[in-house]
Structure formats: C-alpha cells, structure tokens
Design a protein around this motif. Structure first.
Motif, PDB file in Angstrom:
ATOM      1  N   SER A 149      60.343  -5.587  49.761  1.00 20.45           N
ATOM      2  CA  SER A 149      61.801  -5.555  49.534  1.00 20.45           C
ATOM      3  C   SER A 149      62.396  -4.257  50.051  1.00 20.45           C
ATOM      4  O   SER A 149      63.468  -4.259  50.665  1.00 20.45           O
ATOM      5  CB  SER A 149      62.108  -5.701  48.046  1.00 20.45           C
ATOM      6  OG  SER A 149      61.640  -6.932  47.559  1.00 20.45           O
ATOM      7  N   ALA A 150      61.712  -3.153  49.803  1.00 21.97           N
ATOM      8  CA  ALA A 150      62.184  -1.861  50.312  1.00 21.97           C
ATOM      9  C   ALA A 150      62.201  -1.872  51.834  1.00 21.97           C
ATOM     10  O   ALA A 150      63.165  -1.418  52.464  1.00 21.97           O
ATOM     11  CB  ALA A 150      61.302  -0.730  49.792  1.00 21.97           C
ATOM     12  N   LYS A 151      61.146  -2.404  52.434  1.00 18.77           N
ATOM     13  CA  LYS A 151      61.075  -2.470  53.904  1.00 18.77           C
ATOM     14  C   LYS A 151      62.211  -3.322  54.456  1.00 18.77           C
ATOM     15  O   LYS A 151      62.833  -2.955  55.457  1.00 18.77           O
ATOM     16  CB  LYS A 151      59.727  -3.016  54.355  1.00 18.77           C
ATOM     17  CG  LYS A 151      59.582  -3.027  55.871  1.00 18.77           C
ATOM     18  CD  LYS A 151      58.202  -3.399  56.301  1.00 18.77           C
ATOM     19  CE  LYS A 151      57.985  -3.433  57.783  1.00 18.77           C
ATOM     20  NZ  LYS A 151      59.075  -3.259  58.680  1.00 18.77           N
ATOM     21  N   ASP A 152      62.502  -4.447  53.797  1.00 19.34           N
ATOM     22  CA  ASP A 152      63.597  -5.315  54.251  1.00 19.34           C
ATOM     23  C   ASP A 152      64.935  -4.577  54.216  1.00 19.34           C
ATOM     24  O   ASP A 152      65.734  -4.692  55.157  1.00 19.34           O
ATOM     25  CB  ASP A 152      63.676  -6.578  53.392  1.00 19.34           C
ATOM     26  CG  ASP A 152      62.526  -7.543  53.641  1.00 19.34           C
ATOM     27  OD1 ASP A 152      61.814  -7.390  54.661  1.00 19.34           O
ATOM     28  OD2 ASP A 152      62.328  -8.441  52.791  1.00 19.34           O
ATOM     29  N   LEU A 153      65.182  -3.837  53.140  1.00 19.44           N
ATOM     30  CA  LEU A 153      66.432  -3.080  53.047  1.00 19.44           C
ATOM     31  C   LEU A 153      66.518  -2.021  54.144  1.00 19.44           C
ATOM     32  O   LEU A 153      67.561  -1.847  54.780  1.00 19.44           O
ATOM     33  CB  LEU A 153      66.559  -2.411  51.673  1.00 19.44           C
ATOM     34  CG  LEU A 153      67.015  -3.312  50.536  1.00 19.44           C
ATOM     35  CD1 LEU A 153      66.874  -2.601  49.195  1.00 19.44           C
ATOM     36  CD2 LEU A 153      68.456  -3.751  50.757  1.00 19.44           C
ATOM     37  N   ILE A 154      65.417  -1.319  54.356  1.00 21.37           N
ATOM     38  CA  ILE A 154      65.386  -0.293  55.399  1.00 21.37           C
ATOM     39  C   ILE A 154      65.596  -0.916  56.769  1.00 21.37           C
ATOM     40  O   ILE A 154      66.382  -0.426  57.582  1.00 21.37           O
ATOM     41  CB  ILE A 154      64.061   0.501  55.338  1.00 21.37           C
ATOM     42  CG1 ILE A 154      64.031   1.344  54.050  1.00 21.37           C
ATOM     43  CG2 ILE A 154      63.882   1.372  56.567  1.00 21.37           C
ATOM     44  CD1 ILE A 154      62.668   1.912  53.723  1.00 21.37           C
ATOM     45  N   ASP A 155      64.915  -2.031  57.025  1.00 19.84           N
ATOM     46  CA  ASP A 155      65.056  -2.717  58.313  1.00 19.84           C
ATOM     47  C   ASP A 155      66.476  -3.236  58.539  1.00 19.84           C
ATOM     48  O   ASP A 155      66.924  -3.361  59.679  1.00 19.84           O
ATOM     49  CB  ASP A 155      64.065  -3.875  58.426  1.00 19.84           C
ATOM     50  CG  ASP A 155      62.624  -3.402  58.596  1.00 19.84           C
ATOM     51  OD1 ASP A 155      62.403  -2.197  58.880  1.00 19.84           O
ATOM     52  OD2 ASP A 155      61.704  -4.236  58.409  1.00 19.84           O
ATOM     53  N   GLU A 165      63.929   7.844  58.027  1.00 17.25           N
ATOM     54  CA  GLU A 165      64.921   8.846  57.638  1.00 17.25           C
ATOM     55  C   GLU A 165      65.924   8.290  56.632  1.00 17.25           C
ATOM     56  O   GLU A 165      67.141   8.473  56.748  1.00 17.25           O
ATOM     57  CB  GLU A 165      65.619   9.439  58.857  1.00 17.25           C
ATOM     58  CG  GLU A 165      64.663  10.159  59.789  1.00 17.25           C
ATOM     59  CD  GLU A 165      65.330  10.779  60.999  1.00 17.25           C
ATOM     60  OE1 GLU A 165      66.542  10.544  61.226  1.00 17.25           O
ATOM     61  OE2 GLU A 165      64.636  11.494  61.735  1.00 17.25           O
ATOM     62  N   VAL A 166      65.388   7.608  55.630  1.00 18.30           N
ATOM     63  CA  VAL A 166      66.177   7.021  54.557  1.00 18.30           C
ATOM     64  C   VAL A 166      66.019   7.891  53.311  1.00 18.30           C
ATOM     65  O   VAL A 166      64.904   8.297  52.969  1.00 18.30           O
ATOM     66  CB  VAL A 166      65.707   5.572  54.263  1.00 18.30           C
ATOM     67  CG1 VAL A 166      66.345   5.024  52.999  1.00 18.30           C
ATOM     68  CG2 VAL A 166      66.004   4.676  55.456  1.00 18.30           C
ATOM     69  N   ILE A 167      67.121   8.175  52.645  1.00 19.89           N
ATOM     70  CA  ILE A 167      67.076   8.933  51.395  1.00 19.89           C
ATOM     71  C   ILE A 167      66.466   8.047  50.315  1.00 19.89           C
ATOM     72  O   ILE A 167      66.829   6.879  50.183  1.00 19.89           O
ATOM     73  CB  ILE A 167      68.490   9.378  50.977  1.00 19.89           C
ATOM     74  CG1 ILE A 167      69.050  10.367  51.993  1.00 19.89           C
ATOM     75  CG2 ILE A 167      68.483   9.979  49.571  1.00 19.89           C
ATOM     76  CD1 ILE A 167      70.509  10.681  51.803  1.00 19.89           C
ATOM     77  N   MET A 168      65.549   8.615  49.539  1.00 19.27           N
ATOM     78  CA  MET A 168      64.927   7.887  48.426  1.00 19.27           C
ATOM     79  C   MET A 168      65.075   8.725  47.166  1.00 19.27           C
ATOM     80  O   MET A 168      64.678   9.879  47.131  1.00 19.27           O
ATOM     81  CB  MET A 168      63.443   7.649  48.712  1.00 19.27           C
ATOM     82  CG  MET A 168      62.723   6.917  47.605  1.00 19.27           C
ATOM     83  SD  MET A 168      60.981   6.634  48.046  1.00 19.27           S
ATOM     84  CE  MET A 168      60.188   7.392  46.630  1.00 19.27           C
TER      85      MET A 168
END
Length: 165
Positions: free
Chosen positions: A16-22, A52-55
């Motif tokens: 799910s995190a990868k999908d949001l980032i993509d 380069e996504v803020i977490m």
C-alpha cells in the motif's frame, strides 16, 4: 501540503505504501499497530528514502527514533511537542492534533511544524483567521475523505495550508 495517512497493521501494508509512492505521494504519515515488526517500517522507510518521500509516524517516539523517519505526529494527550524538540533537536518534523485556535496559539515557540485541526466548532475560515491574527506561523491541515480538487481548493481559500487523506 498533502499528507497521506496509512494504517500499518502487517507486512502486506508495504505494498500500500509503495502504491501511494508510485502514484506521486510526497508525504506518508504512518499509523502503526503496536505489534508490527520493525522490518515493515524499515521496508517502507527504504521506499520513502529512494523516492524522496517524507515519512512520519503517528504518536510513537520509539518508532521515530528506531526507523530514522522524518518526524512524528503527536496525538492529543501524549507528549508535548516542546519535549520532543528537547529530546530530538530541531531536525524532525513535529505535528500535532488540535481542536481550537487557542491550542495552536499556545504552541507558539514550541517549534511545531504543523497542526491537524480536528473537531473544531467554528468555521475553518474563523479558525485560520484567529491563528493568523495572532501571528502564529504554524501550518494548519485538515482531514479530507476524498480527492476532490475543487473541495481542496475551497479549503485552501479559508487559510488552511493543506490536507490529510
């Protein structure tokens, strides 16, 4: 400012995190179940770093320190943001949930980066105006349920700085 809140309950949520980032997300706020293994957060952290996504993590100082993410979102009734700054320094992003303009104004000088407005009893325009009139420079965000661009633009016109999905 658009923050995507993601509930992390198992290793399946890495996808799910990868999908949001993509899909172009630039900021993920993770609400992590207590029993989630650190390797799940490490995997999401690696994805965020690469893109380069803020977490940030929600309400968990230990997770913040162990995952080396960008910051923390403090929930009501937890640690005061000033204590976070004293412990961790100026670098981490610090956000917290508030319900009144007076709460935001009281955070002046606490080095808070943003607040999530929740359960307020006045209009967002009045809320933002009260904070701006007090010359408090803390970004304000509200939670939205949909990705309706017109709705978000109307919110931004009230003086709000961003949204959390």
């Amino acid at each position: 400012m658009i923050i995507y809140r993601l509930k992390i309950n198992s290793d399946a949520d890495i996808a799910s995190a990868k999908d949001l980032i993509d899909s172009g997300a630039k900021w993920l706020m993770l609400s992590v179940a207590k029993d989630v293994d650190g390797s799940v957060l490490d995997a999401i952290s690696a994805l965020c770093k690469e893109a380069e996504v803020i977490m940030t993590v929600e309400g968990d100082m230990e997770r913040l320190e162990s995952t080396h993410c960008h910051g923390i979102h403090l929930l009501p009734g937890t640690v005061h943001p000033r204590l976070v700054r004293e412990k961790l320094g100026a670098e981490p992003i610090v956000g917290c949930t508030v319900s009144t303009p007076a709460e935001v104004i009281a955070l002046r000088g606490a080095d808070v980066d943003y607040v999530l407005i929740s359960g307020n009893e006045i209009s967002l325009e009045e809320f933002a105006s009260a904070v701006h009139d007090a010359k408090v420079d803390i970004r304000m965000v509200v939670e939205v349920k949909d990705n309706d661009e017109n709705h978000i633009n109307e919110l931004l016109k009230t003086g709000i700085d961003g949204v959390i999905y």
